[in-house]
Design a protein around this motif. Structure first.
Motif, PDB file in Angstrom:
ATOM      1  N   ALA A  82       0.848  -1.200   0.000  1.00  0.00           N
ATOM      2  CA  ALA A  82       0.000   0.000   0.000  1.00  0.00           C
ATOM      3  C   ALA A  82       0.888   1.256   0.000  1.00  0.00           C
ATOM      4  O   ALA A  82       2.060   1.187   0.393  1.00  0.00           O
ATOM      5  CB  ALA A  82      -0.918  -0.022   1.217  1.00  0.00           C
ATOM      6  N   PRO A  83       0.335   2.401  -0.442  1.00  0.00           N
ATOM      7  CA  PRO A  83      -1.074   2.650  -0.776  1.00  0.00           C
ATOM      8  C   PRO A  83      -1.403   2.329  -2.221  1.00  0.00           C
ATOM      9  O   PRO A  83      -0.529   2.275  -3.087  1.00  0.00           O
ATOM     10  CB  PRO A  83      -1.218   4.144  -0.499  1.00  0.00           C
ATOM     11  CG  PRO A  83       0.130   4.703  -0.874  1.00  0.00           C
ATOM     12  CD  PRO A  83       1.126   3.654  -0.437  1.00  0.00           C
ATOM     13  N   PHE A  84      -2.708   2.142  -2.454  1.00  0.00           N
ATOM     14  CA  PHE A  84      -3.225   1.866  -3.787  1.00  0.00           C
ATOM     15  C   PHE A  84      -4.153   2.997  -4.220  1.00  0.00           C
ATOM     16  O   PHE A  84      -4.863   3.576  -3.406  1.00  0.00           O
ATOM     17  CB  PHE A  84      -3.992   0.538  -3.798  1.00  0.00           C
ATOM     18  CG  PHE A  84      -3.147  -0.643  -3.400  1.00  0.00           C
ATOM     19  CD1 PHE A  84      -2.284  -1.229  -4.309  1.00  0.00           C
ATOM     20  CD2 PHE A  84      -3.213  -1.158  -2.107  1.00  0.00           C
ATOM     21  CE1 PHE A  84      -1.491  -2.308  -3.948  1.00  0.00           C
ATOM     22  CE2 PHE A  84      -2.426  -2.228  -1.736  1.00  0.00           C
ATOM     23  CZ  PHE A  84      -1.559  -2.816  -2.659  1.00  0.00           C
ATOM     24  N   ASP A  85      -4.158   3.251  -5.519  1.00  0.00           N
ATOM     25  CA  ASP A  85      -5.060   4.267  -6.054  1.00  0.00           C
ATOM     26  C   ASP A  85      -6.489   3.737  -6.158  1.00  0.00           C
ATOM     27  O   ASP A  85      -7.441   4.527  -6.205  1.00  0.00           O
ATOM     28  CB  ASP A  85      -4.575   4.733  -7.424  1.00  0.00           C
ATOM     29  CG  ASP A  85      -3.180   5.346  -7.331  1.00  0.00           C
ATOM     30  OD1 ASP A  85      -3.048   6.386  -6.667  1.00  0.00           O
ATOM     31  OD2 ASP A  85      -2.242   4.767  -7.904  1.00  0.00           O
ATOM     32  N   ALA A  86      -6.623   2.428  -6.208  1.00  0.00           N
ATOM     33  CA  ALA A  86      -7.951   1.813  -6.224  1.00  0.00           C
ATOM     34  C   ALA A  86      -7.854   0.411  -5.654  1.00  0.00           C
ATOM     35  O   ALA A  86      -6.845  -0.276  -5.847  1.00  0.00           O
ATOM     36  CB  ALA A  86      -8.522   1.770  -7.630  1.00  0.00           C
ATOM     37  N   ILE A  87      -8.906  -0.001  -4.958  1.00  0.00           N
ATOM     38  CA  ILE A  87      -9.051  -1.366  -4.467  1.00  0.00           C
ATOM     39  C   ILE A  87     -10.427  -1.841  -4.908  1.00  0.00           C
ATOM     40  O   ILE A  87     -11.437  -1.206  -4.591  1.00  0.00           O
ATOM     41  CB  ILE A  87      -8.921  -1.450  -2.934  1.00  0.00           C
ATOM     42  CG1 ILE A  87      -7.559  -0.912  -2.476  1.00  0.00           C
ATOM     43  CG2 ILE A  87      -9.117  -2.889  -2.462  1.00  0.00           C
ATOM     44  CD1 ILE A  87      -7.408  -0.822  -0.953  1.00  0.00           C
ATOM     45  N   LEU A  88     -10.471  -2.943  -5.644  1.00  0.00           N
ATOM     46  CA  LEU A  88     -11.729  -3.501  -6.113  1.00  0.00           C
ATOM     47  C   LEU A  88     -11.914  -4.887  -5.503  1.00  0.00           C
ATOM     48  O   LEU A  88     -11.017  -5.740  -5.616  1.00  0.00           O
ATOM     49  CB  LEU A  88     -11.751  -3.607  -7.640  1.00  0.00           C
ATOM     50  CG  LEU A  88     -11.916  -2.297  -8.412  1.00  0.00           C
ATOM     51  CD1 LEU A  88     -10.608  -1.515  -8.461  1.00  0.00           C
ATOM     52  CD2 LEU A  88     -12.398  -2.562  -9.826  1.00  0.00           C
ATOM     53  N   VAL A  89     -13.054  -5.095  -4.868  1.00  0.00           N
ATOM     54  CA  VAL A  89     -13.317  -6.351  -4.160  1.00  0.00           C
ATOM     55  C   VAL A  89     -14.445  -7.080  -4.876  1.00  0.00           C
ATOM     56  O   VAL A  89     -15.580  -6.600  -4.911  1.00  0.00           O
ATOM     57  CB  VAL A  89     -13.694  -6.100  -2.689  1.00  0.00           C
ATOM     58  CG1 VAL A  89     -13.880  -7.423  -1.956  1.00  0.00           C
ATOM     59  CG2 VAL A  89     -12.629  -5.245  -2.001  1.00  0.00           C
ATOM     60  N   ALA A  90     -14.134  -8.253  -5.424  1.00  0.00           N
ATOM     61  CA  ALA A  90     -15.113  -9.017  -6.181  1.00  0.00           C
ATOM     62  C   ALA A  90     -15.759 -10.099  -5.321  1.00  0.00           C
ATOM     63  O   ALA A  90     -15.914 -11.246  -5.748  1.00  0.00           O
ATOM     64  CB  ALA A  90     -14.457  -9.634  -7.414  1.00  0.00           C
ATOM     65  N   ALA A  91     -16.116  -9.727  -4.093  1.00  0.00           N
ATOM     66  CA  ALA A  91     -16.785 -10.645  -3.169  1.00  0.00           C
ATOM     67  C   ALA A  91     -17.472  -9.791  -2.114  1.00  0.00           C
ATOM     68  O   ALA A  91     -16.969  -8.721  -1.755  1.00  0.00           O
ATOM     69  CB  ALA A  91     -15.786 -11.604  -2.523  1.00  0.00           C
ATOM     70  N   ARG A  92     -18.595 -10.269  -1.605  1.00  0.00           N
ATOM     71  CA  ARG A  92     -19.378  -9.446  -0.686  1.00  0.00           C
ATOM     72  C   ARG A  92     -18.967  -9.638   0.769  1.00  0.00           C
ATOM     73  O   ARG A  92     -18.655 -10.730   1.223  1.00  0.00           O
ATOM     74  CB  ARG A  92     -20.863  -9.738  -0.845  1.00  0.00           C
ATOM     75  CG  ARG A  92     -21.295 -11.167  -0.499  1.00  0.00           C
ATOM     76  CD  ARG A  92     -22.203 -11.212   0.689  1.00  0.00           C
ATOM     77  NE  ARG A  92     -22.569 -12.580   0.999  1.00  0.00           N
ATOM     78  CZ  ARG A  92     -22.922 -12.990   2.200  1.00  0.00           C
ATOM     79  NH1 ARG A  92     -22.931 -12.159   3.220  1.00  0.00           N
ATOM     80  NH2 ARG A  92     -23.253 -14.248   2.401  1.00  0.00           N
ATOM     81  N   ALA A  93     -18.941  -8.519   1.483  1.00  0.00           N
ATOM     82  CA  ALA A  93     -18.671  -8.516   2.919  1.00  0.00           C
ATOM     83  C   ALA A  93     -19.913  -8.021   3.644  1.00  0.00           C
ATOM     84  O   ALA A  93     -20.724  -7.288   3.072  1.00  0.00           O
ATOM     85  CB  ALA A  93     -17.491  -7.597   3.229  1.00  0.00           C
ATOM     86  N   GLU A  94     -20.084  -8.426   4.891  1.00  0.00           N
ATOM     87  CA  GLU A  94     -21.221  -7.920   5.664  1.00  0.00           C
ATOM     88  C   GLU A  94     -20.931  -6.532   6.212  1.00  0.00           C
ATOM     89  O   GLU A  94     -21.850  -5.789   6.548  1.00  0.00           O
ATOM     90  CB  GLU A  94     -21.584  -8.900   6.772  1.00  0.00           C
ATOM     91  CG  GLU A  94     -22.163 -10.198   6.220  1.00  0.00           C
ATOM     92  CD  GLU A  94     -22.929 -10.984   7.251  1.00  0.00           C
ATOM     93  OE1 GLU A  94     -22.800 -10.685   8.456  1.00  0.00           O
ATOM     94  OE2 GLU A  94     -23.660 -11.908   6.850  1.00  0.00           O
ATOM     95  N   LYS A  95     -19.653  -6.178   6.301  1.00  0.00           N
ATOM     96  CA  LYS A  95     -19.232  -4.821   6.622  1.00  0.00           C
ATOM     97  C   LYS A  95     -17.898  -4.586   5.945  1.00  0.00           C
ATOM     98  O   LYS A  95     -17.190  -5.544   5.588  1.00  0.00           O
ATOM     99  CB  LYS A  95     -19.119  -4.608   8.136  1.00  0.00           C
ATOM    100  CG  LYS A  95     -18.106  -5.511   8.821  1.00  0.00           C
ATOM    101  CD  LYS A  95     -18.071  -5.243  10.317  1.00  0.00           C
ATOM    102  CE  LYS A  95     -17.030  -6.150  10.999  1.00  0.00           C
ATOM    103  NZ  LYS A  95     -16.961  -5.898  12.450  1.00  0.00           N
ATOM    104  N   VAL A  96     -17.535  -3.358   5.761  1.00  0.00           N
ATOM    105  CA  VAL A  96     -16.286  -3.045   5.076  1.00  0.00           C
ATOM    106  C   VAL A  96     -15.103  -3.477   5.944  1.00  0.00           C
ATOM    107  O   VAL A  96     -14.988  -3.063   7.097  1.00  0.00           O
ATOM    108  CB  VAL A  96     -16.185  -1.534   4.790  1.00  0.00           C
ATOM    109  CG1 VAL A  96     -14.845  -1.198   4.136  1.00  0.00           C
ATOM    110  CG2 VAL A  96     -17.337  -1.086   3.906  1.00  0.00           C
TER     111      VAL A  96
END
Length: 221
Positions: free
Chosen positions: A143-157
């Protein structure tokens, strides 16, 4: 089965541009990346259909529009460093590779990570690094990243992920229950400040890991 550049252009126009995503760099990336190379051979004839497809191990490749929606929301510059969580077959990483300087992608299933790594290398995506591991904690060492993409669902961030954004960066993540999920864009606007926007309803497989869900999709205690 292989599709032509013209067939992929029609797919991008009908499934992505017609639904309001008009970024020319993004549309061009979808025209260049052969989605049929990222699905099982038995399903390759459906590769340009706007639907998710199974890729084995209980995982799916997301429909092109959802991939485009997430990437468009990330607002990538050519110099961007991107973290993707949930490599799957590597399709989204291949699209990201057309738009960003560096792509790091984490897949929790080692077999999927290995096949995606080989596939991306064979197709010439040299700016993608595939890792096997727990994506719910991100990659703090890079890190750091300019973007983070998550292809799976979480119940909270997951708490670790917003902290790994560069200022001005965006986290794109589906959050909610198995039945009801919202695609969120969390933008880091300062050292200790983030803004959240709801991009609409989606449906993803669960995010498994230390800051996600337990195996099978139940909550981690």
């Amino acid at each position: 089965m292989r599709f032509s550049d013209e067939q992929r252009r029609i797919m991008a126009d009908c499934q992505i541009k017609a639904r309001g995503i008009t970024n020319p760099r993004l549309l061009a990336a979808f025209e260049r990346v052969p989605r049929e190379a990222f699905v099982p051979d038995a399903l390759s004839e459906y590769a340009l259909d706007d639907m998710p497809l199974p890729i084995g191990d209980g995982q799916t490749i997301s429909q092109p529009y959802i991939v485009a929606l997430m990437i468009d929301a990330a607002d990538l510059r050519p110099s961007a460093r991107v973290l993707e969580i949930g490599t799957g077959s590597g399709y989204a990483a291949a699209v990201l590779a057309q738009l960003a300087r560096e792509v790091f992608t984490v897949e929790r299933l080692e077999a999927l990570a290995a096949s995606a790594r080989q596939r991306l290398a064979e197709l010439g995506y040299g700016n993608v690094t595939v890792m096997a591991g727990d994506g719910s904690i991100g990659l703090p060492g890079l890190a750091p990243f300019d973007a983070i993409l998550v292809a799976a669902r979480a119940e909270k961030v997951p708490a670790a992920l917003p902290e790994q954004l560069a200022i001005g960066g965006h986290l794109i993540i589906p959050v909610g229950s198995e039945e009801v999920q919202s695609l969120l864009r969390i933008s880091r606007t300062g050292a200790d400040h983030w803004e959240e926007h709801d991009l609409g309803a989606v449906r993803f497989v669960p995010l498994i890991g230390k800051e996600g869900l337990a195996e099978g999709g139940s909550r981690m205690d």
